[in-house]
Enzyme design. Structure first.
Site, short mmCIF file in Angstrom:
data_model
loop_
_atom_site.label_atom_id
_atom_site.label_comp_id
_atom_site.label_asym_id
_atom_site.label_seq_id
_atom_site.Cartn_x
_atom_site.Cartn_y
_atom_site.Cartn_z
N THR A 32 18.70 49.78 24.67
CA THR A 32 17.34 49.66 25.19
C THR A 32 16.79 48.28 24.91
O THR A 32 17.07 47.70 23.86
CB THR A 32 16.38 50.72 24.59
OG1 THR A 32 15.07 50.50 25.12
CG2 THR A 32 16.30 50.64 23.08
N LYS B 32 11.01 51.49 21.67
CA LYS B 32 12.07 52.50 21.69
C LYS B 32 13.14 52.20 20.66
O LYS B 32 13.66 53.09 20.01
CB LYS B 32 12.72 52.55 23.09
CG LYS B 32 12.00 53.45 24.06
CD LYS B 32 12.92 53.78 25.22
CE LYS B 32 12.13 54.46 26.33
NZ LYS B 32 12.98 54.72 27.51
N ASP C 117 16.26 58.01 28.75
CA ASP C 117 15.20 57.84 29.72
C ASP C 117 14.17 58.91 29.41
O ASP C 117 14.52 60.08 29.22
CB ASP C 117 15.71 57.97 31.16
CG ASP C 117 14.70 57.41 32.16
OD1 ASP C 117 14.07 56.38 31.86
OD2 ASP C 117 14.53 58.01 33.24
N SER C 118 12.95 58.49 29.27
CA SER C 118 11.88 59.38 28.83
C SER C 118 10.69 59.21 29.73
O SER C 118 10.54 58.21 30.41
CB SER C 118 11.45 59.03 27.41
OG SER C 118 12.54 59.01 26.55
N GLY D 274 3.23 53.72 24.83
CA GLY D 274 3.17 54.44 26.11
C GLY D 274 1.94 55.33 26.20
O GLY D 274 0.82 54.90 25.96
N LYS E 296 5.79 62.59 13.92
CA LYS E 296 6.09 62.52 15.36
C LYS E 296 7.58 62.78 15.61
O LYS E 296 7.94 63.58 16.47
CB LYS E 296 5.67 61.16 15.92
CG LYS E 296 5.95 61.00 17.42
CD LYS E 296 5.59 59.62 17.94
CE LYS E 296 6.13 59.41 19.35
NZ LYS E 296 5.94 58.04 19.85
#
Lengths: 210, 210
Positions: free
Chosen positions: B15, B20, B79-80, B163, B185
């Protein structure tokens, strides 16, 4: 003495969008229905209904019901949108406010193109969808839907129509819907198909008692 | 003479997104896997893969395959995205470039809030989704997915994460994911779940021959 001509039913076009009003008037007028089409502008204080429904059907009914209740007349409304395959059918019911600014056609269109800028050509399939609702003061409701399938182009073309017309090319066409004449567009459009589907029901509206 | 310690497998985190990279490093490091995690920055000229896939799976594989091929090492990529019920699961695979500007978190978040401004509270359900892909140079591929369900709030809160974290409150939480500690988290996040699902496979990566 000639007998007084029978009164024609009045039908309210429940939209505040001037582009839609023009299209609906044109489409229904072409059906030569024996009704008087009345714009929402003739009813000061008519409710401005927020399109908060989750579906096209819900929004079309929301608007037609509110206007039928307010005017005491039969009302037709539509909810329409552009549904892009690469966005799971969105902008969909959010088409008119996609950029966050309701009714800003240029900004909405620009945003869709930006969002799809990296999506390959072969996944730019989309369709226009329209649900038209006719609601009578009695509570009777009739729904009709129309679809126009096609693909998006990355460079807007044409100045007719409105909304996403400049980036939409219907299947079997080379023109965008913004490059087509009104007649050509109405003949195939989602809105044309949906509203013509109501014609038969509109023809049965009861004549008002004088 | 003591025997030389056995070499540890190297695993490339495929990435270019620094946020990330931090999250992935943290999540995988917590698994105490016997691997050396290597950032993409150590491979100048590594391909910057466009996320042109139609699905999270396609995009995760696109990236992991390209980096495994370029580096000759096993590579993991994810991929999120944020999937909003009221937008048929969008922004989805377009989450990072929703506003049209790739990686502009503030603008992407602002747009989602504007688009949903008229959507009633009870339809602000959403989930974060992540697909993690592990691709070995041999061609073996492993996929893992993680979901975090919750709801959107209209006023961003918190400065952790990145994000859409400031507008997402997980089910059973009062904090946004941007108000949670990294550990809290990671324990529940879509990315934590997806990458922990790869741990068993990562543990079987062959040790390099010295």
């Amino acid at each position: 003495m000639p007998s007084e001509p029978e009164a024609r039913p009045r039908l309210v076009l429940a939209t505040a969008n001037p582009h839609k009003l023009i299209e609906l008037t044109r489409i229904l007028a072409a059906e030569r229905l024996d009704v008087d089409l009345v714009g929402l502008g003739e009813f000061p204080g008519a409710p401005d209904v927020a399109e908060t429904g989750a579906t096209f059907v819900a929004n079309a009914l929301l608007k037609a019901r509110a206007v039928a209740a307010f005017t005491g007349l039969p009302a037709v409304a539509d909810d329409s949108g552009l549904c892009c395959d690469a966005m799971n059918g969105m902008p969909g019911v959010l088409s008119a406010r996609w950029s966050g600014r309701h009714g800003d056609d240029a900004e909405n269109l620009r945003l869709v193109l930006a969002q799809l800028s990296e999506v390959p050509e072969d996944r730019l399939r989309a369709h226009f969808y329209c649900v038209a609702a006719l609601v009578r003061p009695s509570g009777e409701e009739t729904l009709s839907a129309g679809t126009l399938r096609g693909r998006l182009i990355r460079e807007p073309r044409g100045t007719n129509g409105f909304g996403y017309d400049p980036i939409f090319v219907p299947d079997g066409e080379r023109r965008t819907t913004a490059e087509m004449t009104a007649d050509d567009k109405d003949a195939i459009s989602h809105r044309g198909r949906a509203f013509r589907g109501l014609a038969e029901t509109i023809a049965t509206l009861p004549r008002p008692v004088r």
